[in-house]
Design an enzyme around this catalytic site. Structure first.
Site, PDB file in Angstrom:
ATOM      1  N   VAL B  11      14.491  58.340  10.679  1.00  0.00           N
ATOM      2  CA  VAL B  11      15.323  57.224  10.224  1.00  0.00           C
ATOM      3  C   VAL B  11      15.409  56.127  11.282  1.00  0.00           C
ATOM      4  CG1 VAL B  11      17.621  56.545   9.452  1.00  0.00           C
ATOM      5  CG2 VAL B  11      16.625  58.689   8.637  1.00  0.00           C
ATOM      6  N   LYS B 100      25.809  61.862   8.125  1.00  0.00           N
ATOM      7  CA  LYS B 100      26.870  62.329   7.210  1.00  0.00           C
ATOM      8  C   LYS B 100      27.694  63.443   7.830  1.00  0.00           C
ATOM      9  CE  LYS B 100      22.881  64.360   5.430  1.00  0.00           C
ATOM     10  NZ  LYS B 100      21.667  63.563   5.504  1.00  0.00           N
ATOM     11  N   GLU B 124      26.914  53.127   5.207  1.00  0.00           N
ATOM     12  CA  GLU B 124      26.323  53.074   3.862  1.00  0.00           C
ATOM     13  C   GLU B 124      25.211  54.114   3.703  1.00  0.00           C
ATOM     14  OE1 GLU B 124      26.860  50.703   0.891  1.00  0.00           O
ATOM     15  OE2 GLU B 124      25.890  52.561   0.339  1.00  0.00           O
ATOM     16  N   GLY B 129      21.281  57.611   0.705  1.00  0.00           N
ATOM     17  CA  GLY B 129      20.138  56.930   1.328  1.00  0.00           C
ATOM     18  C   GLY B 129      20.129  55.441   1.007  1.00  0.00           C
ATOM     19  N   ILE B 131      20.565  53.986  -1.835  1.00  0.00           N
ATOM     20  CA  ILE B 131      21.397  53.565  -2.970  1.00  0.00           C
ATOM     21  C   ILE B 131      22.669  52.922  -2.445  1.00  0.00           C
ATOM     22  CG2 ILE B 131      22.562  54.290  -5.075  1.00  0.00           C
ATOM     23  CD1 ILE B 131      20.988  56.885  -4.979  1.00  0.00           C
ATOM     24  N   GLU B 185      13.336  71.266   4.713  1.00  0.00           N
ATOM     25  CA  GLU B 185      13.214  71.615   6.121  1.00  0.00           C
ATOM     26  C   GLU B 185      12.712  73.046   6.249  1.00  0.00           C
ATOM     27  OE1 GLU B 185      14.535  69.560   8.628  1.00  0.00           O
ATOM     28  OE2 GLU B 185      15.386  68.050   7.301  1.00  0.00           O
ATOM     29  N   LYS B 200      28.534  64.833   1.733  1.00  0.00           N
ATOM     30  CA  LYS B 200      28.465  63.514   1.091  1.00  0.00           C
ATOM     31  C   LYS B 200      29.605  63.306   0.103  1.00  0.00           C
ATOM     32  CE  LYS B 200      23.454  63.234   1.688  1.00  0.00           C
ATOM     33  NZ  LYS B 200      22.181  63.648   1.054  1.00  0.00           N
TER      34      LYS B 200
END
Lengths: 412, 412
Positions: B11, B100, B124, B129, B131, B185, B200
């Site tokens: 990321v 998160k 955000e 992700g 959205i 993973e 989340k």
């Protein structure tokens, strides 16, 4: 902080209702000690209405009251909405509008005044009713280059098409039902001819690409000619017919924008958007496909979007929200015939076998479609991709066919 | 304006990429004359990386550089992310995080520091992700009382369930495929046991209801026990099995929150959310159902959400964005057994006819389900609505049944 509403119709009265109902939480979120509705402007009388005491008929009372910092415009139509809104902005008041006709026709001018006066002109409710779309486009997706946007932006036409698809009823019958249910106006022209969807895609395109796109520049077709035969062929092709409003960047500097009924594959998220619901599919370079779905119209959904804008105005009294667009000229939008698409074509032919051979000779690879109980001589097919001009020119040369219906394939 | 990134994994490197790729438009939208990436903090070396010159290993360089006003935290994990983020906020820097775990565990503390220092702590990217969901919830839907939220919040489990549903492959097989594709993973526990989705929904619930909801308080079940038999029964019932994270207001002051696999009817917009896609369905009193759909993970979608937050920080350097929540105690969340639901139950019975009679005597009205080639003695049914405690107590009394699977019906 005082608020005024101009226009006490369905949406305007919804705004008053939401402000009253969720008054406590709205005041808290607006970060004001108090958020109060002071005036409601309407030429009509509303005897016995709970807000009767707030009713006024003279716009100047709002204009000249310096305590009114935020004005909600839910009158609809261009005049006198434009004059009232621009006067409010010039007087240093922020304005929140749900009036897509106004924003699509005069957005550039009004945003310019708002910028000069350092106030806000917000219009989340003008597109997609209660669906958050203006703010996500201008803020959340700000890190993206958005290259395409597809929307089902009109609830009335989507209701009609859904009924045609699911219940096999013809256009005229469903339109009558929609009028009886209140889903369609007595004069349904703006909806069924695509004008309403066109105004909304103009607002979205202006926002994304930073240049004002006027409704006149956008090729617009309605759904009045959609036949149940097309609905059936679409189903057998693996999709549904939806009124799709589309805007795409072309070569990084021009815009393709069209509103028309189109075939949408069942694999698209837009294919399952039924009844009066709306949805907007945004394709960004970083984020990929993002879809926003919800009620595109209705008293409370639209009112809730307006009140969210009011809260935002209250919280940013000293700061203009960033978004806006510049005026521009018609050259920005390309001739829709120059864009690439594939077409669905339904036609009549006296000699179907010869016709199929001719079609393949002319169009190359096509997907032939069939339906149960098709009348003799009916042919339907989907072409490969080419410019729409090339495809239509080829169709014109095929004298063996009498075209009955030509629809675009939406690549969404 | 200078920005630093802490954590150069998937990321973090995506953030650097988006900042570079859309540099011109991002700088313009940030309303800064320049927006520049100054440091990238990571303990690893990245020889040959285009950003190699920006790499640092000492956090204090960022902390002590007053020119760095916005810090991106994409390290993941609780420590040292928490220490670094709180130090940055205390030093008057705004922080944008996609973490998160951090927000779900420490959101209240970090938001409090941000408020005291009048800087922003935005996240955000921590939910959904690419959205847009945090900002629409806190701004666009601000005029609503949101009473329910349902989410498909984990792409890995949704990919696995989609494959099980569409291709009839069992859980273990699909998990292996997902690991090979990089969708899961090596240690998939956090995904398949529902912990990721739980974090989340905690963030979303905290935001909506204004009180910090800790993951420990939320009853969480994973998808590891989902059998293809359940998938088939769900299909015949008219739905699909999805890992649903749900939060609901109870009696205006308490919260129901659960993460578990559940049956979702085909009429729900969430039923068609397939593969690695995520979606969030929000039910508000004014707006009705609104759905947000898109890629819930991935390098560029997540990076685009982070950069949108960075832009927002740059535009509001002198103003804290309004959103946040207070600390609260565990009593806020009710025991999930006290909430009403209906249940899908699959069980074994030696004497199926007797068992059906007993089930109907005990549960009253139930919907019996069937599937092709069910083994002898297998029974599946869906109960009417009651408290989960009452339903489970009834099931316990039915000694004639050996329960194999019990799933909630999601009312979304």
């Amino acid at each position: 902080m005082y608020v005024a509403i101009m226009g006490y119709g369905v949406v305007g009265s919804g705004v008053a209702e939401v402000l009253a109902k969720n008054h406590h939480s709205i005041t808290k979120k607006s970060m004001q000690s108090e958020l109060e509705l002071k005036y409601i402007l309407d030429i009509r009388d509303f005897p016995g209405d709970p807000n009767e005491k707030l009713m006024i008929k003279d716009f100047n009372i709002i204009l000249n009251d310096d305590d009114v910092k935020v004005v909600v415009e839910t009158m609809g139509g261009l005049h006198p909405a434009f004059e009232f809104v621009s006067a409010c902005l010039k007087a240093g008041k922020s304005v929140v509008s749900s009036n897509k006709e106004l924003v699509a026709a005069k957005g550039d001018e009004l945003l310019k005044i708002a910028e000069e006066k350092n106030v806000n002109f917000l219009f989340e409710a003008s597109v997609g009713g209660g669906i958050p779309i203006i703010r996500p486009l201008s803020q959340c997706l700000a890190a993206n280059e958005i290259y395409e946007i597809y929307g089902i932006l009109n609830g009335t036409t989507n209701f009609i098409l859904t009924k045609m698809i699911n219940e096999g009823l013809d256009f005229a019958t469903v339109l009558r039902m929609a009028q009886e249910n209140g889903y369609a106006e007595k004069d349904p022209t703006a909806d069924i001819e695509g004008h309403d969807a066109c105004r909304k895609i103009c607002i979205l395109a202006s926002l994304i690409y930073g240049k004002h796109v006027y409704p006149d520049w956008v090729h617009t077709e309605g759904i009045t000619k959609i036949d149940l035969a097309d609905v059936e062929y679409a189903k057998n092709w693996g999709g549904v017919i939806k009124l799709i409003a589309c805007a795409k960047e072309v070569d990084g500097e021009k815009l393709y924008a069209v509103v028309s009924p189109a075939l949408v594959a069942n694999t698209s998220q837009l294919s399952s958007v039924d009844d009066v619901f709306n949805a907007i599919l945004v394709k960004g370079d970083a984020t990929g496909d993002v879809v926003f779905y919800g009620r595109g119209a209705g008293k409370l959904p639209t009112a809730s979007a307006i009140v969210a804008d009011v809260i935002d105005c209250c919280r940013h009294t000293k700061e203009k929200k960033f978004f806006g667009w510049e005026s521009c000229n018609e050259n920005f939008v390309i001739d829709y015939l120059d864009a690439e698409t594939s077409l669905y074509i339904r036609a009549k032919a006296e000699h179907p076998e010869d016709a199929v051979a001719e079609i393949q000779k002319t169009f190359g690879n096509v997907t032939l479609l069939s339906r149960k109980d098709a009348p003799a001589g009916e042919i339907a097919f989907v072409t490969d991709t080419d410019t729409e001009r090339a495809l239509r020119t080829k169709l014109d040369t095929l004298h063996i066919l009498e075209p009955l219906s030509v629809l675009r394939i939406a690549n969404c």
